[in-house]
Design an enzyme around this catalytic site. Structure first.
Site, short mmCIF file in Angstrom:
data_model
loop_
_atom_site.label_atom_id
_atom_site.label_comp_id
_atom_site.label_asym_id
_atom_site.label_seq_id
_atom_site.Cartn_x
_atom_site.Cartn_y
_atom_site.Cartn_z
CE1 TYR A 1 -2.50 -2.21 1.98
CE2 TYR A 1 -0.53 -0.69 1.81
CZ TYR A 1 -1.64 -1.72 1.69
OH TYR A 1 -1.10 -2.40 0.39
CB SER B 1 2.78 -3.50 0.20
OG SER B 1 2.77 -1.97 0.07
#
Length: 705
Positions: A595, A582
């Site tokens: 996260y 990501s």
């Protein structure tokens, strides 16, 4: 045969209502009959055999009625035959070619001349079997390779057995390579034996016929049934089948476990020239053969029928392994197997050098196609899954033939020179040269985690489109089954396998890799894509949230990589690991501690793995997406709400917000991530490892620097 058409050894599938709908259309009835015959693997395998019909039609040039033969075209399969797969030829023109036939040494030149007999210019190219049907006068003809018939045809005294079994109503033509001359021999056999109902071809197969599609169908079934009954009556009369069993098979679960452990090692050996896809079967017929006293005598003989031989090679490799051997020491296992593969390659090279002609094509891959493991089963390896599976089916047919021939007489295979002349036939070589160029991922096995939806499914689709076989997996079994049905419709049953997998569960990871090994021979392309997202403030993030993120994203990536690398090292042919991470691995944002830090850990773990695995030719690269909303589980469970809150906008405004903050002002789709993964795996970046490819529309703060 009774009116109810009861058969024991063949399948009677004729539906009178269906046939009635096709009445008057002989070509449609030919296709119907062909599909029924091709549905029974005891009669013929995929791509094997040929069927035809002769009808009268109007010549488009003269308007006169002419006789036309419709016949399965080159490279077709009767089980899936459609009209587009048929060739249509003028019968009189085809037969007139005997006036220019110069003899058997000029056999191959006749194939080009078939084109002068084409009736329907849009039909399929004629096959080499065309004259075999053309010179026989019957309206409907079936040429099949039934196990029961070939068992008699491949028996040492098959001609005499055929004469006695059928009372002279089935003719005999000795072995000869298919072609124009064999067609003339079939006609001569019929002329010398008027009234016969079929012809047996030595070592090859069976010709049967009828005045209608149904009469031909029934005649074919009755002849094969009689052959099978004869074999059944004789099993055991000469002694135990295959000389009796010398060993017992492992239990079914143990066979699968042993095969899964061994398959990647075998795949590595068989992929020394080009990457191969594997297939495993522990079919009872295979085990009866591999466990028998006669295995060592019969296996080296090879097959008799050309269709069997072309797909299984000159002979199988029989492994010198005991069924219960410990296969955990991979180095020792490779040391033990290496001499066997070298010996096989040398045997094949000697066969080529002994039998080759001045104009023979260059030697092909010398590795075995069929590998037998007594007590465990059979492995087959080929350029793709379908070819590997079909090779296994053909070798099972060959086993059936050997079993039948040995029960009634003595099995005989094709002489080595005859076998070579089939395998390296210039017409076969031309057919191979006409095949489409392999796709970029042909011969590769991919496992994409979380591939039943969203980004994962898009990646799996892209890989399948580019020629890979894919192990689909997901936590949700219902969702996984749905993805499987979708892939079956798009790519066919041989393109994928299914495995329920939780990336935090080592047992399920190993089970998924075992599926890859049993279905395809191993794995060499891993995409760690499975994930989830939790967006909370530091104060709201719980220990449960933290552990879940790190378990799925970091541990999951590590566990899958760890297990996959063990398989790749068994194969020793390199591989690719692509981690879908990501932009959050590089960008600091609010409400994202758990996260974002887990993604950072994934990114650095990728670099660490790349550094360690380079010596094994295993590349590890990263794709960094951002804001892939379409069909993504990442937006479930409150993540969208959390990110909207962090940015002070509504959930509905998120897609536009994410697009506008990029340099390219673009929304990112699952297909974009799939294309990035393919960029790493497709062959153009084979010397790239440890790299990061951002697919985020251009987020300056995520630039790698």
């Amino acid at each position: 045969m009774s009116a109810t058409k009861q058969f024991k050894h063949v399948s009677y599938l004729w539906d009178e209502a269906k046939a009635a709908e096709l009445a008057g259309d002989e070509v449609a009835l030919l296709i119907y009959r062909s599909n029924l015959l091709g549905a029974d693997l005891r009669l013929t395998n995929y791509g094997g055999g040929n069927t035809s019909c002769k009808v009268f039609d109007k010549d488009p040039l003269t308007g006169k009625e002419v006789e036309v033969m419709w016949i399965k075209g080159s490279g077709g399969d009767i089980g899936t035959l459609k009209k587009s797969g048929l060739a249509a030829l003028y019968v009189d023109r085809l037969r007139s070619l005997k006036n220019v036939y110069r003899g058997i040494e000029f056999e191959d030149e006749m194939v080009e001349l078939f084109n002068h007999s084409i009736f329907d210019l849009s039909s399929k190219a004629p096959s080499i079997d065309t004259p075999l049907h053309g010179f026989l006068p019957f309206k409907h003809i079936d040429h099949l390779h039934p196990d029961a018939a070939i068992a008699i045809a491949a028996a040492k005294d098959g001609e005499q057995i055929t004469k006695e079994l059928f009372g002279g109503t089935i003719g005999w033509v000795g072995w000869q390579r298919p072609g124009f001359d064999l067609g003339l021999q079939l006609k001569e056999c019929l002329d010398n034996n008027p009234g016969i109902r079929g012809i047996m071809l030595g070592s090859h197969g069976l010709f049967t016929w009828g005045d209608t599609a149904y009469e031909s169908y029934i005649n074919t079934l009755e002849v094969i049934e009689k052959c099978a009954e004869y074999l059944e009556q004789n099993y055991g009369k000469k002694g135990p089948v295959f000389g009796g069993q010398r060993l017992q098979s492992l239990a079914a679960d143990e066979r699968k476990k042993q095969a899964a452990a061994l398959a990647p090692v075998l795949r590595g050996f068989c992929s020394s020239k080009v990457s191969m896809i594997g297939h495993f079967t522990d079919d009872a017929r295979v085990l009866e053969f591999t466990n028998s006293n006669d295995l060592d005598r019969l296996a080296p003989l090879g097959t008799s029928c050309p269709d069997h031989f072309l797909r299984t090679k000159i002979s199988p490799l029989v492994l010198d392994l005991k069924a219960g051997d410990d296969l955990s020491d991979v180095a020792a296992l490779k040391d033990k197997l290496a001499p066997a593969f070298e010996a096989y390659r040398q045997m094949y090279t000697d066969y080529y050098n002994t039998c080759k002609h001045d104009n023979s094509p260059a030697i092909r891959d010398a590795n075995p196609v069929v590998i037998l493991y007594p007590g465990v089963g059979m492995f087959t390896f080929a350029k793709d899954k379908q070819t590997a599976r079909v090779a296994a089916e053909f070798y099972i047919n060959a086993i059936n033939v050997m079993k039948g021939a040995e029960a009634i007489s003595q099995y005989t295979s094709l002489p080595r020179q005859e076998a070579f002349d089939i395998e390296y036939w210039l017409l076969e070589e031309a057919k191979l040269q006409r095949m489409p160029k392999p796709k970029a991922l042909s011969g590769r096995v991919a496992l994409v985690t979380g591939s039943a939806g969203g980004i994962g499914k898009a990646i799996a689709k892209k890989f399948a489109q580019e020629g890979a076989v894919v192990v689909l997996n997901d936590l949700n079994e219902e969702r996984l089954q749905g993805a499987g049905e979708e892939f079956k419709g798009l790519f066919g049953k041989d393109a994928y396998a299914l495995a329920v997998m939780d990336v935090t569960n080592n047992d399920q990871i190993q089970a998924a890799l075992d599926v890859a090994a049993l279905q395809f021979g191993g794995v060499d392309l891993i995409v760690n894509n499975a994930g989830l997202s939790i967006s909370k403030t530091i104060g709201d993030t719980t220990a449960t949230d933290w552990d879940l993120l790190y378990d799925v994203l970091v541990k999951g990536q590590f566990f899958v990589t760890q297990a996959a690398v063990a398989v790749m090292k068994k194969q020793d042919i390199g591989g690719d690991i692509i981690n879908v991470v990501s932009k959050n691995a590089l960008v600091s944002g609010p409400n994202n501690a758990g996260y974002g830090s887990a993604k950072a850990a994934q990114l650095h773990l990728s670099r660490l793995n790349a550094a360690e695995l380079g010596g094994d030719k295993i590349r590890v690269n990263v794709v960094n997406p951002d804001a892939v909303i379409s069909d993504s589980n990442i937006w479930a469970g409150g993540w969208a709400e959390g990110r909207a809150k962090a940015y002070g906008i509504t959930v509905d405004e998120l897609p536009a917000y994410y697009a506008k903050r990029t340099l390219l002002n673009e929304s990112i789709l699952p297909e974009d991530i799939a294309n990035a993964c393919f960029a790493f795996a497709g062959g153009l970046l084979n010397k790239s490892t440890g790299n990061v490819l951002n697919v985020d529309g251009g987020v300056a703060t995520a630039f790698v620097r």
